[in-house]
Design a protein around this motif. Structure first.
Motif, PDB file in Angstrom:
ATOM      1  N   TRP A   1     -56.066   9.970 -10.683  1.00 16.67           N
ATOM      2  CA  TRP A   1     -57.484  10.037 -10.327  1.00 16.67           C
ATOM      3  C   TRP A   1     -58.341  10.053 -11.586  1.00 16.67           C
TER       4      TRP A   1
ATOM      5  N   ASP B   1     -58.602   6.649 -13.109  1.00 13.61           N
ATOM      6  CA  ASP B   1     -59.037   5.575 -12.208  1.00 13.61           C
ATOM      7  C   ASP B   1     -57.906   4.593 -11.929  1.00 13.61           C
ATOM      8  N   ASP B   2     -56.725   5.125 -11.671  1.00 14.39           N
ATOM      9  CA  ASP B   2     -55.577   4.274 -11.419  1.00 14.39           C
ATOM     10  C   ASP B   2     -55.709   3.568 -10.064  1.00 14.39           C
ATOM     11  N   PRO B   3     -55.362   2.293  -9.996  1.00 16.24           N
ATOM     12  CA  PRO B   3     -55.494   1.541  -8.740  1.00 16.24           C
ATOM     13  C   PRO B   3     -54.725   2.149  -7.570  1.00 16.24           C
TER      14      PRO B   3
ATOM     15  N   MET C   1     -54.607   5.138  -6.649  1.00  9.15           N
ATOM     16  CA  MET C   1     -55.484   6.076  -5.951  1.00  9.15           C
ATOM     17  C   MET C   1     -56.716   5.354  -5.408  1.00  9.15           C
ATOM     18  N   LEU C   2     -57.270   4.450  -6.201  1.00 12.66           N
ATOM     19  CA  LEU C   2     -58.520   3.803  -5.825  1.00 12.66           C
ATOM     20  C   LEU C   2     -58.358   2.877  -4.629  1.00 12.66           C
ATOM     21  N   ARG C   3     -57.159   2.302  -4.451  1.00 15.16           N
ATOM     22  CA  ARG C   3     -56.999   1.335  -3.375  1.00 15.16           C
ATOM     23  C   ARG C   3     -57.067   1.976  -1.995  1.00 15.16           C
TER      24      ARG C   3
ATOM     25  N   GLY D   1     -59.488   3.634  -1.024  1.00  9.54           N
ATOM     26  CA  GLY D   1     -60.876   3.495  -0.609  1.00  9.54           C
ATOM     27  C   GLY D   1     -61.630   4.797  -0.467  1.00  9.54           C
ATOM     28  N   CYS D   2     -61.118   5.881  -1.035  1.00 10.86           N
ATOM     29  CA  CYS D   2     -61.781   7.184  -0.937  1.00 10.86           C
ATOM     30  C   CYS D   2     -62.560   7.453  -2.226  1.00 10.86           C
ATOM     31  N   THR D   3     -63.718   8.041  -2.084  1.00 11.08           N
ATOM     32  CA  THR D   3     -64.533   8.373  -3.252  1.00 11.08           C
ATOM     33  C   THR D   3     -64.421   9.845  -3.624  1.00 11.08           C
TER      34      THR D   3
ATOM     35  N   TYR E   1     -61.664  13.080  -4.363  1.00  9.20           N
ATOM     36  CA  TYR E   1     -60.271  13.340  -4.713  1.00  9.20           C
ATOM     37  C   TYR E   1     -59.494  13.928  -3.539  1.00  9.20           C
TER      38      TYR E   1
ATOM     39  N   THR F   1     -58.681  11.572  -0.851  1.00  8.60           N
ATOM     40  CA  THR F   1     -57.613  10.672  -1.262  1.00  8.60           C
ATOM     41  C   THR F   1     -56.246  11.308  -1.012  1.00  8.60           C
TER      42      THR F   1
END
Length: 334
Positions: free
Chosen positions: A64, A67-69, A71-73, A75-77, A79, A82
Motif C-alpha cells: 500500500w 502503491d503496488d498494483p 493492492m491498487l487493482r 479498486g479501493c481508495t 487501506y 482493500t
C-alpha cells in the motif's frame, strides 16, 4: 511520485528501538548467541529478515505504501477497505473453501488472513516461528546477491528478531478482544431490555460477527486495537458467552492443520506504522530483541544449523505437498 519505504537510517537509529540489539561479525560470536537461543528456544518466538535496515512492516503495508498494483487493482481508495476486498477475494475461491471444509477449519476472516500471509499474498499479518532455526532460515531466505562493503552499514547484516512468549500483550489478543466485546454486548442488551422490555433487538449480525470473527469488527474506527497475536498452540482458542442471547461458542481461530512454519501470526492493524514501533508505543516497553548477523556468515548458518536439521526451502514451504501446492497456485493469483 515514488516514495521509498522507511528504513532504519543507522545502527544507532535501530538500536534505540530494541530491548537489546547485538552485532555478530564472526563465527565464534554466532555460535555463542545461537546456541544460547537454542537452549532457551521455547521461551521466545522468532522472525528473520534478510536486510537489517528493514522495519517490521506487513506485506499489505509495504504494498500500500509503495502503491503496488497488487493492492491498487482491487479498486479501493482506503487501506482497510482493500484488506476486506482481499479477504473476500480469497474466501470466495473454491479451492480455499474446499480446503477449509475438508480440514474442518474455522471459516473466519483471521484464518483467511493467515492463509494470505502464509501463501505470499498481501496481508496485515506478520508470521513468527516457535523455532529459532526457522527464524534463521527466513533471515537468509531469498537474500539478494550481496557484496560486503566493509563499512559496517546495516545492509551488511541480516536480522533475527525475537520476543518472549510470556510478554504482557496489554489484553490485546484476538480472543480477549472478542470475549470482552461479548461481555459488553451482553450488558448493553440487558440494559436495553430493562429500559424497554418490548423493544425488539436484532442480534443476528452481532452473533455472526462474533461466531465467524469478522475483520471489520477490528477496524480502527471501532476501537483502539493496534495489534493482535493470532493463533499458535497457546493462543488459538476463543470462548464466547452472551447469556442475554443464550449464545455460546468455543472454537479455534486458526487450526494447526493449516500448514505453517510452526508459529503464530501477529496482526498489525495500522496502515503505516511498523510492528516494533506500534508495540513500543502501546505497551510503553521495548519487548523486542534483535541479533544482526554479518552476511558473510550465511554459509556458516546453513552448514552448522540449517542443513543438519533438514531445514530447506522445500521443507519449510511444503513444496511437494499436494494441498499446499494447490493452494499456492490459487494464492499466486490473488
Amino acid at each position: 511520485m515514488f516514495v521509498p519505504l522507511p528504513q532504519y537510517a543507522s545502527p544507532s537509529d535501530k538500536d534505540s528501538r530494541y530491548r537489546q540489539s547485538l552485532y555478530i561479525d564472526n563465527e565464534q560470536d554466532l555460535k555463542k548467541e545461537i546456541d544460547n537461543l537454542l537452549a532457551h528456544n521455547d521461551e521466545f518466538i522468532y522472525r528473520g529478515v534478510y536486510d537489517a535496515r528493514y522495519k517490521m512492516f506487513s506485506s499489505s503495508q509495504r504494498l500500500w505504501f509503495l502503491d503496488d498494483p497488487r493492492m491498487l487493482r482491487l479498486g479501493c481508495t482506503n487501506y482497510y477497505d482493500t484488506i476486506e476486498c482481499l479477504i473476500k477475494l480469497a474466501a470466495n475461491q473454491p479451492d480455499v473453501q474446499q480446503y477449509i471444509q475438508q480440514n474442518n477449519l474455522p471459516f473466519n476472516d483471521f484464518l483467511i488472513l493467515a492463509m494470505l500471509q502464509h501463501f505470499g499474498s498481501p496481508s496485515p499479518m506478520l508470521d513468527f516461528s516457535n523455532s529459532v532455526l526457522k527464524g534463521l532460515f527466513f533471515a537468509i531466505d531469498n537474500m539478494p546477491a550481496w557484496t560486503d562493503k566493509g563499512t559496517n552499514n546495516l545492509d551488511d547484516y541480516v536480522s533475527l528478531y525475537y520476543i518472549s512468549r510470556d510478554i504482557d500483550w496489554v489484553n490485546c489478543t484476538a480472543q480477549r478482544v472478542m470475549e470482552n466485546a461479548a461481555g459488553d454486548i451482553d450488558r448493553l442488551i440487558k440494559q436495553s431490555r430493562e429500559a424497554n422490555p418490548s423493544l425488539p433487538i436484532d442480534t443476528k449480525e452481532v452473533e455472526d460477527n462474533i461466531r465467524f470473527l469478522r475483520y471489520h469488527q477490528f477496524r480502527p474506527e471501532f476501537g483502539n486495537i493496534f495489534f493482535l497475536p493470532v493463533g499458535g498452540p497457546d493462543a488459538g482458542r476463543v470462548n464466547i458467552n452472551i447469556p442475554a442471547l443464550n449464545f455460546h461458542c468455543d472454537y479455534l481461530i486458526v487450526n494447526d492443520r493449516l500448514i505453517s512454519q510452526e508459529g503464530l501470526f501477529i496482526f498489525n492493524n495500522t496502515k503505516d506504522i511498523p510492528l516494533v514501533e506500534v508495540m513500543n508505543s502501546v505497551c510503553r516497553v521495548q519487548y523486542f530483541h534483535c541479533i544482526n548477523i554479518r552476511k558473510h556468515l550465511v554459509p556458516e548458518i546453513v552448514s552448522r544449523y540449517l542443513q543438519p536439521n533438514s531445514i530447506t526451502h522445500n521443507s519449510v514451504y511444503c513444496i511437494g505437498h499436494a494441498a499446499s501446492d494447490q493452494l499456492q497456485l490459487v494464492f499466486d493469483g490473488i
